[in-house]
Design a protein around this motif. Sequence first.
Motif, mmCIF file in Angstrom:
data_model
loop_
_atom_site.group_PDB
_atom_site.id
_atom_site.type_symbol
_atom_site.label_atom_id
_atom_site.label_comp_id
_atom_site.label_asym_id
_atom_site.label_seq_id
_atom_site.Cartn_x
_atom_site.Cartn_y
_atom_site.Cartn_z
ATOM 1 N N ALA A 309 112.494 15.508 99.770
ATOM 2 C CA ALA A 309 111.920 16.858 99.907
ATOM 3 C C ALA A 309 112.638 17.818 98.950
ATOM 4 O O ALA A 309 112.006 18.626 98.259
ATOM 5 C CB ALA A 309 112.052 17.339 101.345
ATOM 6 N N LYS A 310 113.955 17.698 98.885
ATOM 7 C CA LYS A 310 114.744 18.594 98.031
ATOM 8 C C LYS A 310 114.372 18.404 96.563
ATOM 9 O O LYS A 310 114.195 19.372 95.815
ATOM 10 C CB LYS A 310 116.232 18.292 98.253
ATOM 11 N N ASP A 311 114.226 17.166 96.142
ATOM 12 C CA ASP A 311 113.851 16.907 94.744
ATOM 13 C C ASP A 311 112.468 17.472 94.425
ATOM 14 O O ASP A 311 112.250 18.024 93.349
ATOM 15 C CB ASP A 311 113.860 15.393 94.455
ATOM 16 N N LEU A 312 111.533 17.321 95.366
ATOM 17 C CA LEU A 312 110.178 17.857 95.121
ATOM 18 C C LEU A 312 110.251 19.365 94.894
ATOM 19 O O LEU A 312 109.623 19.909 93.992
ATOM 20 C CB LEU A 312 109.251 17.572 96.310
ATOM 21 N N VAL A 313 111.067 20.027 95.727
ATOM 22 C CA VAL A 313 111.154 21.480 95.635
ATOM 23 C C VAL A 313 111.931 21.905 94.393
ATOM 24 O O VAL A 313 111.452 22.713 93.584
ATOM 25 C CB VAL A 313 111.807 22.062 96.913
ATOM 26 N N LYS A 314 113.117 21.344 94.230
ATOM 27 C CA LYS A 314 113.984 21.827 93.128
ATOM 28 C C LYS A 314 113.484 21.382 91.757
ATOM 29 O O LYS A 314 113.541 22.138 90.799
ATOM 30 C CB LYS A 314 115.440 21.354 93.340
ATOM 31 N N LYS A 315 113.030 20.146 91.654
ATOM 32 C CA LYS A 315 112.655 19.649 90.319
ATOM 33 C C LYS A 315 111.206 19.976 89.930
ATOM 34 O O LYS A 315 110.870 19.911 88.758
ATOM 35 C CB LYS A 315 112.838 18.132 90.256
ATOM 36 N N HIS A 316 110.375 20.268 90.906
ATOM 37 C CA HIS A 316 108.961 20.463 90.566
ATOM 38 C C HIS A 316 108.401 21.814 91.024
ATOM 39 O O HIS A 316 107.966 22.604 90.210
ATOM 40 C CB HIS A 316 108.128 19.312 91.132
ATOM 41 N N LEU A 317 108.433 22.063 92.335
ATOM 42 C CA LEU A 317 107.843 23.315 92.834
ATOM 43 C C LEU A 317 108.522 24.529 92.179
ATOM 44 O O LEU A 317 107.858 25.495 91.812
ATOM 45 C CB LEU A 317 107.983 23.389 94.359
ATOM 46 N N SER A 318 109.841 24.455 92.032
ATOM 47 C CA SER A 318 110.578 25.609 91.480
ATOM 48 C C SER A 318 110.826 25.469 89.986
ATOM 49 O O SER A 318 111.718 26.121 89.448
ATOM 50 C CB SER A 318 111.925 25.757 92.197
ATOM 51 N N ASN A 319 110.049 24.632 89.334
ATOM 52 C CA ASN A 319 110.228 24.399 87.902
ATOM 53 C C ASN A 319 109.191 25.231 87.127
ATOM 54 O O ASN A 319 107.985 25.041 87.297
ATOM 55 C CB ASN A 319 110.044 22.892 87.658
ATOM 56 N N LYS A 320 109.699 26.127 86.280
ATOM 57 C CA LYS A 320 108.791 27.048 85.565
ATOM 58 C C LYS A 320 107.888 26.346 84.562
ATOM 59 O O LYS A 320 106.869 26.896 84.140
ATOM 60 C CB LYS A 320 109.593 28.145 84.867
ATOM 61 N N ASP A 321 108.261 25.140 84.143
ATOM 62 C CA ASP A 321 107.383 24.399 83.225
ATOM 63 C C ASP A 321 106.265 23.690 83.993
ATOM 64 O O ASP A 321 105.324 23.178 83.392
ATOM 65 C CB ASP A 321 108.175 23.316 82.469
ATOM 66 N N GLU A 322 106.421 23.590 85.295
ATOM 67 C CA GLU A 322 105.434 22.833 86.079
ATOM 68 C C GLU A 322 104.652 23.718 87.058
ATOM 69 O O GLU A 322 103.554 24.163 86.752
ATOM 70 C CB GLU A 322 106.133 21.687 86.829
ATOM 71 N N PHE A 323 105.231 23.960 88.231
ATOM 72 C CA PHE A 323 104.443 24.618 89.283
ATOM 73 C C PHE A 323 104.869 26.056 89.595
ATOM 74 O O PHE A 323 104.182 26.746 90.329
ATOM 75 C CB PHE A 323 104.507 23.782 90.570
ATOM 76 N N ASP A 324 106.020 26.488 89.063
ATOM 77 C CA ASP A 324 106.483 27.841 89.404
ATOM 78 C C ASP A 324 105.913 28.870 88.421
ATOM 79 O O ASP A 324 106.605 29.382 87.555
ATOM 80 C CB ASP A 324 108.025 27.873 89.404
ATOM 81 N N LEU A 325 104.641 29.165 88.573
ATOM 82 C CA LEU A 325 103.970 30.133 87.709
ATOM 83 C C LEU A 325 103.873 31.471 88.457
ATOM 84 O O LEU A 325 104.145 31.526 89.658
ATOM 85 C CB LEU A 325 102.577 29.600 87.336
ATOM 86 N N PRO A 326 103.479 32.548 87.770
ATOM 87 C CA PRO A 326 103.457 33.858 88.445
ATOM 88 C C PRO A 326 102.648 33.887 89.745
ATOM 89 O O PRO A 326 103.012 34.575 90.695
ATOM 90 C CB PRO A 326 102.831 34.779 87.392
ATOM 91 N N TYR A 327 101.525 33.161 89.774
ATOM 92 C CA TYR A 327 100.757 33.059 91.025
ATOM 93 C C TYR A 327 100.662 31.590 91.398
ATOM 94 O O TYR A 327 99.691 30.908 91.067
ATOM 95 C CB TYR A 327 99.361 33.672 90.859
ATOM 96 N N PRO A 328 101.698 31.083 92.065
ATOM 97 C CA PRO A 328 101.714 29.643 92.371
ATOM 98 C C PRO A 328 100.779 29.331 93.542
ATOM 99 O O PRO A 328 100.407 30.251 94.275
ATOM 100 C CB PRO A 328 103.181 29.413 92.747
#
Length: 424
Positions: A309-328
């Motif tokens: 769960a931590k890896d999904l959040v830290k490496k992907h959900l909170s990654n600005k190149d992937e899913f952390d866009l202005p309107y996620p």
Amino acid sequence: MREAAYKEIVSGAKDILYGNLKIGYATWAKENYKYISPSRHHYPHQWFWDSCFHAIIASHFDLDLAKNEIRNLLKGQRADGFIPHIIFWRREIAWREILRSLESYPTLFPRTSQLIQPPVIAQGVEAIYQKDHDSAFLHEMLPKLVAFYNWLYFNRDPDKDGLISIIAPYESGLDQSPSYDPVFGMYDSSVVVPTLVGRLVTFRNMVTNYNLERILSADYFNVEDVLVNSIYLKNLQVLTKLLHEIDCEETARHFYYLYTKGKESLIKKCYDKKEAFFFDLYGKDEKAAKVKTIKGLMPLILDLPEAIAKDLVKKHLSNKDEFDLPYPIPSVAANEPAFIPDYKTVFREPVLWRGPTWISTNWFIVKGLKEHGFNEEAEKIVERSLALVQKSGFREYFNPFSGEGYGAKNFSWSTLVVDMIASK
Ligand code: GLC
């Protein structure tokens, strides 16, 4: 401030849900119908997962409406337990309708489709039950839900690993998601091909007479979809809890077993340790479809090992190149070649789920984040979802950079923000 926003959103949600109601008599079914359409003109029929979301939203202000939504959906349930993804209570003649008919059999103008959608009905019933603890309602619903989830297990899990297969892209509700591009052997970012090929699959299913054994053994579209399975497994867990409420211990044990078995397979087979991400599997030999989409974050709704769960959040959900866009959260990671943040059409039909943000997937991920204790991340998505509907209205989907709204207007499930704020 939150109180004021909540009141405003609830009043907007009421306008939309009541405004999208369809009421009438279907001669083919010899039944009265009353349901909330996803959007009055754009999506006039009753859709499976939309209705489950509508019930969850309505449970905040009109329990009768919420119960009715589920009951009306269950009017389409077959004797063997299957529930169709669309019920065409009233036919409307239009080009889009003919395309939708190809999702069905046996006639060109069928009354129900032969496909499923993400099985979120147990969560729909749970949301209602949590409000009034009406055990008569549970006694009425659970035999039907048990028949449905058993149908999925017995008919859609050919390799018996606890994960169910879908037989067309539309079954995931993520119609043209690029996660299916590898299944079709295409790796560029064209939008025409997925649109056409997806319809070709449903056409092939139709001429195969929707014979599941033949479809699955022909192996042209047999996908163990991460979004569908995360929702399936979450709902098996919810169903187990609801069955305990009415003392159906043996049936509860059966579904709990399916839940644990499926969760184990999901982690073992779909989780790519190197990428720290979940991918769909396709074909009998279970190849991974390595495109990073919102689906890969969906297992957060399950009680995953904390490290994953931590890896999904830290490496992907909170990654600005992937899913952390202005309107996620965008439906596709921004660094995927297939990512398209704005509105595209093919033959005047919109191409869906190839980049924009949708409220339904945000709703799931927020729940998952909270269950794993990522409260700050959850809060941020709730705030951004609220900002989206405040800025652009209850549109069908949104540009993840600008927040511009696209697709249907007054789109019913975008009012899920009500549930997101209420459970903050
Ligand atoms: C689109 C969506 C699907 C939804 C339907 C009705 O086809 O992709 O998930 O159920 O519209 O809203």
